[in-house]
Each structure stands twice: as C-alpha cells, then as structure tokens.
Design a protein around this motif. Structure first.
Motif, mmCIF file in Angstrom:
data_model
loop_
_atom_site.group_PDB
_atom_site.id
_atom_site.type_symbol
_atom_site.label_atom_id
_atom_site.label_comp_id
_atom_site.label_asym_id
_atom_site.label_seq_id
_atom_site.Cartn_x
_atom_site.Cartn_y
_atom_site.Cartn_z
ATOM 1 N N TRP A 1 -17.505 -40.826 -11.430
ATOM 2 C CA TRP A 1 -17.918 -40.870 -12.839
ATOM 3 C C TRP A 1 -18.169 -39.473 -13.387
ATOM 4 C CZ3 TRP A 1 -22.966 -41.875 -15.712
ATOM 5 C CH2 TRP A 1 -22.701 -42.316 -17.014
ATOM 6 N N ASP A 2 -17.599 -39.200 -14.586
ATOM 7 C CA ASP A 2 -17.780 -37.891 -15.211
ATOM 8 C C ASP A 2 -18.636 -37.995 -16.476
ATOM 9 O OD1 ASP A 2 -16.084 -38.966 -17.141
ATOM 10 O OD2 ASP A 2 -14.312 -38.074 -16.251
ATOM 11 N N MET A 3 -19.231 -39.141 -16.721
ATOM 12 C CA MET A 3 -20.110 -39.424 -17.871
ATOM 13 C C MET A 3 -19.334 -39.684 -19.152
ATOM 14 S SD MET A 3 -23.331 -36.892 -17.324
ATOM 15 C CE MET A 3 -24.439 -37.623 -18.524
ATOM 16 N N MET A 4 -18.020 -39.470 -19.123
ATOM 17 C CA MET A 4 -17.275 -39.652 -20.371
ATOM 18 C C MET A 4 -16.172 -40.701 -20.243
ATOM 19 S SD MET A 4 -17.078 -35.860 -22.030
ATOM 20 C CE MET A 4 -16.868 -34.844 -20.598
ATOM 21 N N THR A 5 -15.615 -40.823 -19.055
ATOM 22 C CA THR A 5 -14.559 -41.828 -18.880
ATOM 23 C C THR A 5 -15.027 -42.873 -17.880
ATOM 24 O OG1 THR A 5 -13.554 -40.446 -17.194
ATOM 25 C CG2 THR A 5 -12.663 -40.240 -19.401
ATOM 26 N N TYR B 1 -27.598 -30.178 -10.468
ATOM 27 C CA TYR B 1 -27.652 -30.197 -11.945
ATOM 28 C C TYR B 1 -26.366 -29.615 -12.534
ATOM 29 C CZ TYR B 1 -29.153 -28.852 -16.652
ATOM 30 O OH TYR B 1 -29.235 -28.672 -18.008
ATOM 31 N N PHE C 1 -23.937 -31.725 -14.977
ATOM 32 C CA PHE C 1 -23.922 -31.452 -16.411
ATOM 33 C C PHE C 1 -22.986 -30.326 -16.858
ATOM 34 C CE2 PHE C 1 -28.011 -33.543 -15.604
ATOM 35 C CZ PHE C 1 -27.850 -34.628 -16.452
ATOM 36 N N TYR D 1 -19.022 -31.905 -14.954
ATOM 37 C CA TYR D 1 -18.696 -33.312 -15.206
ATOM 38 C C TYR D 1 -18.509 -34.120 -13.918
ATOM 39 C CZ TYR D 1 -16.972 -30.469 -19.114
ATOM 40 O OH TYR D 1 -16.828 -29.520 -20.088
ATOM 41 N N THR E 1 -24.500 -29.499 -22.193
ATOM 42 C CA THR E 1 -25.238 -30.600 -21.561
ATOM 43 C C THR E 1 -25.638 -31.626 -22.620
ATOM 44 O OG1 THR E 1 -26.097 -29.040 -19.974
ATOM 45 C CG2 THR E 1 -27.230 -31.145 -20.108
ATOM 46 N N LEU F 1 -22.548 -33.486 -23.685
ATOM 47 C CA LEU F 1 -22.135 -34.390 -22.614
ATOM 48 C C LEU F 1 -22.998 -35.650 -22.597
ATOM 49 C CD1 LEU F 1 -20.403 -34.829 -20.029
ATOM 50 C CD2 LEU F 1 -22.168 -33.622 -18.769
ATOM 51 N N THR F 2 -24.304 -35.487 -22.673
ATOM 52 C CA THR F 2 -25.191 -36.662 -22.618
ATOM 53 C C THR F 2 -25.032 -37.520 -23.881
ATOM 54 O OG1 THR F 2 -26.973 -35.220 -23.357
ATOM 55 C CG2 THR F 2 -26.958 -35.770 -21.052
ATOM 56 N N VAL G 1 -22.185 -37.877 -25.521
ATOM 57 C CA VAL G 1 -20.934 -38.623 -25.318
ATOM 58 C C VAL G 1 -21.191 -39.785 -24.354
ATOM 59 C CG1 VAL G 1 -18.569 -38.500 -24.412
ATOM 60 C CG2 VAL G 1 -19.455 -36.628 -25.792
ATOM 61 N N ALA G 2 -21.918 -39.495 -23.264
ATOM 62 C CA ALA G 2 -22.212 -40.530 -22.269
ATOM 63 C C ALA G 2 -23.039 -41.653 -22.880
ATOM 64 C CB ALA G 2 -22.955 -39.918 -21.083
ATOM 65 N N ASP H 1 -14.869 -24.081 -23.095
ATOM 66 C CA ASP H 1 -14.866 -25.266 -22.247
ATOM 67 C C ASP H 1 -14.569 -26.552 -23.019
ATOM 68 O OD1 ASP H 1 -17.147 -24.823 -23.529
ATOM 69 O OD2 ASP H 1 -18.505 -25.189 -21.856
ATOM 70 N N GLY I 1 -12.486 -29.054 -21.187
ATOM 71 C CA GLY I 1 -13.181 -29.947 -20.250
ATOM 72 C C GLY I 1 -13.494 -31.276 -20.923
ATOM 73 N N PHE I 2 -14.007 -31.218 -22.126
ATOM 74 C CA PHE I 2 -14.335 -32.445 -22.867
ATOM 75 C C PHE I 2 -13.056 -33.164 -23.289
ATOM 76 C CE2 PHE I 2 -18.281 -30.093 -23.335
ATOM 77 C CZ PHE I 2 -19.234 -31.088 -23.163
ATOM 78 N N LYS J 1 -11.423 -35.289 -20.848
ATOM 79 C CA LYS J 1 -12.135 -36.554 -20.587
ATOM 80 C C LYS J 1 -12.075 -37.469 -21.814
ATOM 81 C CE LYS J 1 -13.577 -34.736 -16.727
ATOM 82 N NZ LYS J 1 -12.854 -35.013 -15.508
ATOM 83 N N ASN J 2 -11.140 -37.143 -22.687
ATOM 84 C CA ASN J 2 -10.895 -38.006 -23.839
ATOM 85 C C ASN J 2 -12.062 -38.065 -24.825
ATOM 86 O OD1 ASN J 2 -8.889 -39.438 -24.959
ATOM 87 N ND2 ASN J 2 -9.422 -41.397 -24.003
ATOM 88 N N TYR K 1 -9.459 -30.734 -9.301
ATOM 89 C CA TYR K 1 -9.205 -31.412 -10.578
ATOM 90 C C TYR K 1 -7.823 -32.074 -10.613
ATOM 91 C CZ TYR K 1 -13.396 -29.136 -12.324
ATOM 92 O OH TYR K 1 -14.690 -28.739 -12.515
#
Lengths: 309, 424
Positions: A57-61, A264, A268, A271, B81, B84-85, B87-88, B101, B104-105, B108-109, B424
């Motif tokens: 898990w990468d928190m987004m997909t 951490y 964060f 990912y 961060t 990211l949180t 989006v999550a 970066d 990177g996002f 992850k679409n 990756y």
C-alpha cells in the motif's frame, strides 16, 4: 425457615444483583472513553498496520497482498540494517549511562544538606524542557564552532565535528539523552527518600558501612523503580524520533539514522506504507522480546516488599 | 453475558462511526445554493508566501470569475506528507502546488491528465514555460502547468568584483570561468584563515546538478542509473577541488549565518527566491547571472488538479490554473517578485525586466535566459525522485566533507541509485 424469610431473602438478593448490575454499568460508562479510545486509536490501527505490512500500500492506490516480501526485503535493506545497528547502539549506551548517572545523582541529592532543594531543582530543570527545544539547543552546542568545542578549545583540545562525522554523530544523541537525566533521577530520588530510616538506623547499629547500606538496603528498596526506568528507557530509546528528525535528519549518510525516523520517511516520503508497517512490527517484536527478557530477569534482582514472607 | 454483548456492540458502533467519519469523502469544496462553487487550493510556504505569491492573484481570479471561490490551504512544513495524507483520506485539495516530486504523486494516479485542457486551449507548454514544463509529465501525459518558475542562478557581489578589478559573471561564463574567479576572490589572513570566500555552494543539486549536465553527465537515463560515467567523475572531482579551495566549509556553515548577505562571499549558486531577500539587505551590492555552463537545474513548481475532484470542480480548477499561469496573473506575481513567474512572455517583458526591486534594478533578463537552459534529468522522471535525490545529497556531502573520494562517491551512488530504481 418460613416463607416470609425466604421472600425477604430473595428480595435482598435481587436488590444486590440490581446494585451489582448498576455498578457494572457505571463502571463501563466511566471507562468507556478510554475503552473506545484504546480500541479505535490503538488496537484498530495496530490490526490495520499488521494487515498493511503484508501489502504494498502506498496510501494512494489500491493495496495488493505481497506476502512476507516486505519482511524479507527489510533484511536486505542496507539503510534499515544501519538504522537497527544505530538504534541498538544508542540504546545500549544511553540507557545504562542514563540509569547509572541518575542513580548516582539521586543518591547524592538524597542527603539532607543545606541548599539541597536548590540543587534538586537545578538538576531536574533540563527534564522539563521540551525535547524540541533541547534538541535545537544541542544542535547549536554540538556544531563545529559551538559551545562544546569552544570549551574544549579552552583546554587546548580541538573538538571534532560532532554532527558531521559518521563515526561520532551517534554520541551527540547520547549527550542529549544524558542532559535529560533529571526525569529518571526524580523518580529514583523519591524512591530513595521513601525508604524507612529505621532500616538504616538498625544497619548502623549492626556496624554496616555506607557502601553496605547502599548495596543491601538502598538498591533492593529502589529496585522496582530502577526496573520501571530500565523498561521505559529501553522502549523510549528504541523509539527515538524527534532528536534525529531535528538534529541530523539521519545524516551524515545515514550514520545517525534510526528505525522510527526511517520508518516515517518510508511511509510519508517514499510512499511505502506497507513496508513501513513491516518495519514497525519488527520494532514491536524487538521491543517485546527485550521487555520479556528484562521482565523475566527481574525476579532475580527486583525486590518487592510484599513478596517477602 | 448480555451486558458484554451490548458493550461490544456499542464499542464497535463507536469505532465504525469514527472510521466512517474519517474516511468519508470530505472534500470541503462544494457548490452553494447561489450557484457559487468553492475550490480548494493548497500551497507550501507560510503566510508570507501566501501574501507575496498568491493573495493578489487569487483576488484577481475571484474578481474575474465571481462564481468561483478559492479556499486556500497554506502548509508551513512537511507539505508532501500533508498532501499524501489528504489523498489517502480522500480529502485532496482540488488544486495543489507540486515541484520535483510531483511525479511521485502522479505515478500513484493522484492527479488528472491535463492533456485535453491543453489541447482545447491550444497551449504550447514548451514555448510558454520553457523546458521546465517537461518536469510535470508522467508517462507522456501532462499533470501540471508551471506556475512559479526558476532555475539555479549565480548571485555575485559587485563590490568584491570591483575591488578585484574583475569583470562580472555573464551568460558566456563556463564552469571553469566560475572556478577560476572563485579561487581568485578567496582571501586569507596571515594565519591562513579565510576572510573572504570566492563562493558558497554545497550538496544542493541545483549547483552540482547543473554542472553535471553541462559536462554531459546524468544521474538517471531511461530509467537506468548512469552515475558512474567519466563525465560525472570529472564534475565531482572539479566540484570537490573548488569546494576545498574556495567555498565555505560545512563546519563554518553550521552556524547558519548567511555570509553572502554579510558581504563576505563573492558568488553563490542558489535558487532565484533569494533575489528579493538579498535586495532588502542594506549595503549588499549584488546582481545575478545565469548558472555557468550550458544547462541549469529546475527549481520551479506547477499547479495540478486532483483526481478526487468531481467534474464541476475540475472545470473550475482548470479555470483557476489557466488564470494563475497566464500572462495577467503572472505579471502580478512578477511585480511582487515574491517568486519568479514561470511564463516566458512575462519573464521577457520589459515591464518585468526593468522593474525596481526594493528601489534597485537587477539584471532580471537573466531569469528568462536561465529558464531556457533548464534540462530535466531522468531522476525527475519517476516516483523514485525523493529517495534517489536524498542519497545523492548524502554522497555529495560525504565527498565534500572529505570522508570519501569523488570516485568512491560515484561508485557508491551508482550502486545506491541502481538499487533504488529497482524498487520501483
């Protein structure tokens, strides 16, 4: 027993049952904030993180099950292995040193001398400074041209670059840990002060020396507090985060990287929540094992008065 | 038993409510009864950044688009961060600022492709924003429109150059010209202590990355680590040699004092965001020149649209991005110089070039020249950026500290980058 007594007994029993039920309800009502908090904010996330540790898990997909590969990969990750080594080394140096120093200080500060309250306050003060403030302070003290090296220079010693040298950067964190020794000291001091004076008096009458009194009276009497500090010290040092995050960010070249900051960063910044979760569970297992070892060994050296028969 | 069951149910219900409330689609932006739509926009930097870079532009946008309101989220620290949180938690802002970066996002679409909007508006990103626009692409699709521009730039102290009777740096300068001048302008006292530094640079990639690209080197190419090239060895060797002879050491820099602003450094290589701050320092007589060499490292940022935005919000968000990155709003950004506009038309506009910053004029034409020199290394073109660049700066720092040779740094870095790319 006549019928009326039986009825009265039954009534008495049912009202006692009612009271018990009521008490139980009130009990759960009053502990419910903790209970809900514990289940929702501790047990829930723990179960979730355990499940996550077997995913990518990468928190987004969407998360995919990856079996134990996160755990396997951990042991071929050079930065994780360095972090483990650094964390253990830091704990192995700082915890015993912290205990020894706080014990010595507590013993000295337990003497009933004039002005002792002032010294007790003085030595305890650093412990109430927030860790963020003390870390920033130490970043300045330990810089190449900082206070420590200026002091060393006064004695003709050319101090090293504490925060830039891979071989010594870890000791900077030990300095910081020692600076906050007052927290442990105050607990030991109160334990020493609560020892009944009559024990020392009778030992004095028996001709015991100060050293003998320390090893045979003081140490056994305060051993439960030492035990508590040892356990919390081990757990705390293995979970070091703020100091690393603020002082070196794990550098130079990961020489001061520790498990929690690396965890951490993976979660964060890179990912990798699944991988970071696996890291957290390995740390949990390590803390568990060490705590059990200390706990098992405690019967040999921790003295509880109520156990004496 | 019944009591326990009830208790268990109550606890489960409470947890479920907590979980649901945290997982709910909580994008606060919404359409109100009067038909107004509110979009969320998130950027990094503090309140000063908001005031200097966005406030006036957003006010102009809201004036031009009375049916759209922009709710701003200013993030002081740990921006990625936070994003990211969000989006999550399914609470991503409609429009987010991203930089290096962003890939990177995007990988992850997290952002939508802007290709159709770009096509519908006949936009030529290369022409409008220069090579920096290339940074905001993932698998051939554009996910961000450059908003705040920039590249590494050379700041120089004019007084120090005048005193040494040396010509100022210019757009023809090679890396060797820079090294030579730095050495010449480094002064020591009788004990050998440096009293004036020729330059100030360290492990920041905007400096060594630009030199590396000019020398024909790269870090990543086509998804493969390319650190251990002869070109990179030459770059690292020269960079270290000059660092030792002419730059501020890590030990000295640990005190955090800005010695360029103190007038003790002849040249420094850094991002363009220092122009305004430096101009406010009394007695500092400085100017800027393009980064020495052929290429420059990108330091800009872009605006993106979240995949979590619904259709109505996406349309409003695009309007917002289009406005913010277009000439009118970019002129507002350039006029305050809170940051550098990304739009080349504005950068080449006499109004921008000839403006006074804190009462003084600077060679602001440099900015457009530098923007044109931007080249995007392969390290930007994948989700590995954060992890790989961290190890790059680690190795460069160890090299500059003298703990390892340039060759060792190159070899270590090749192994590290290769291992990271494999993840990756």
């Amino acid at each position: 027993m006549d019928a009326s007594t039986k009825v009265a007994d039954k009534r008495g029993q049912s009202s006692a049952d009612k009271r018990t039920r009521m008490n139980r309800r009130w009990f759960f009502f009053f502990i419910s904030p903790w209970l809900i908090g514990f289940l929702a904010l501790t047990v829930g996330p723990m179960i979730f993180s355990f499940v996550m540790s077997f995913t990518n898990w990468d928190m987004m997909t969407q998360m995919n099950f990856v079996g134990i590969s996160n755990y396997v990969n951990l042991f071929s990750d050079p930065i994780f292995l360095t972090s483990m080594k650094n964390t253990f080394l830091y704990a192995a140096i700082s915890v015993p040193l912290n205990l020894l120093l706080s014990l010595g200080m507590a013993y000295l500060l337990s003497f009933h001398l004039k002005g002792m309250r002032f010294f007790r306050t003085l030595y305890y003060l650093p412990a109430i400074v927030p860790v963020v403030a003390s870390t920033i302070l130490f970043t300045n003290i330990l810089s190449s041209n900082g206070l420590l090296n200026k002091m060393l220079g006064f004695f003709g010693i050319h101090g090293p670059s504490w925060l830039l040298d891979k071989n010594i950067v870890l000791f900077s964190f030990v300095f910081l840990a020692i600076w906050g020794v007052g927290g442990t000291m105050i607990l030991l001091l109160s334990a020493i002060n609560s020892i009944n004076d009559s024990m020392y008096e009778s030992a004095t009458l028996d001709g015991a020396t100060r050293m003998q009194m320390f090893t045979h009276i003081t140490m056994p009497q305060i051993s439960p507090v030492i035990f508590f500090n040892l356990i919390t010290g081990i757990i705390g040092s293995l979970q070091t985060f703020t100091q690393v995050y603020l002082m070196t960010k794990g550098g130079p070249d990961n020489a001061s990287q520790m498990i929690v900051p690396y965890l951490y960063t993976n979660a964060f910044s890179y990912y990798r929540m699944g991988y970071a979760s696996a890291m957290a569970w390995v740390l949990f297992a390590v803390i568990m094992v060490l705590s059990v070892i200390v706990l098992k060994s405690s019967s040999a050296w921790v003295f509880y008065e109520e156990e004496v028969k | 038993m019944k009591g326990w069951k009830k208790l268990g149910l109550a606890a489960m219900a409470a947890i479920a409510m907590l979980t649901l409330s945290s997982c709910g689609s909580g994008n606060a932006s919404s359409a109100s009864k009067d038909g107004k739509i509110t979009i969320e926009f998130m950027h990094w930097g503090g309140t000063d950044t908001y005031k200097g870079v966005y406030q006036k532009r957003i006010a102009a946008f809201e004036k031009a688009n009375p049916k759209i309101k922009v709710k701003v989220i200013t993030v002081g620290d740990n921006y990625d961060t936070k994003l990211l949180t969000m989006v999550a938690g399914n609470k991503a802002p409609d429009v987010a600022q991203v930089a290096e970066d962003g890939t990177g996002f995007a990988s992850k679409n997290a952002f939508i492709s802007l290709d159709s909007y770009i096509k519908d508006n006949n936009m030529d990103l290369q022409k409008t924003y220069g090579n920096g626009s290339d940074l905001y692409k993932w698998k051939g699709h554009v996910f961000g429109i450059p908003d705040r521009g920039g590249a590494g730039v050379l700041y120089y102290n004019k007084d120090i150059f005048d005193k040494a009777h040396m010509a100022y740096p210019n757009d023809k300068w090679t890396i060797n010209d820079f090294y030579r001048a730095a050495k010449k302008l480094t002064k020591r006292d009788k004990k050998g202590n440096i009293t004036q530094w020729g330059t100030s640079y360290a492990d920041y990639q905007a400096a060594w990355g630009s030199f590396m690209m000019t020398n024909g080197g790269s870090l990543v190419k086509n998804g493969k680590a390319t650190v251990d090239s002869p070109q990179n060895l030459k770059t690292f060797t020269d960079y270290t040699k000059n660092f030792k002879s002419s730059s501020i050491s890590y030990q000295t820099a640990e005190d955090g004092v800005n010695r360029f602003q103190q007038g003790k450094v002849a040249m420094t290589l850094d991002g363009m965001w220092w122009i305004l701050g430096n101009s406010q320092v009394k007695g500092l007589n400085f100017d800027i020149a393009p980064m020495p060499g052929k290429y420059s490292w990108s330091t800009g940022s872009a605006l993106t649209i979240s995949r979590q935005s619904d259709k109505a919000h996406r349309a409003a968000s695009w309007k917002f991005i289009k406005f913010m990155t277009d000439v009118k709003a970019q002129k507002i950004l350039g006029a305050s110089l809170g940051d550098i506009p990304a739009n080349m038309k504005v950068l080449e506009d006499p109004g921008f070039i000839k403006q006074k910053i804190t009462g003084k004029t600077y060679d602001l034409a440099t900015i457009a020249k530098d923007q044109k020199k931007v080249k995007i290394d392969g390290i930007f073109r994948g989700p590995w950026y954060s992890e790989a660049i961290t190890e790059c700066t680690n190795e460069v720092k160890e090299m500059l500290l003298g703990h390892q040779t340039p060759k060792q740094s190159i070899d270590n870095l090749q192994a590290k980058v290769r291992a990271i790319l494999n993840k990756y």
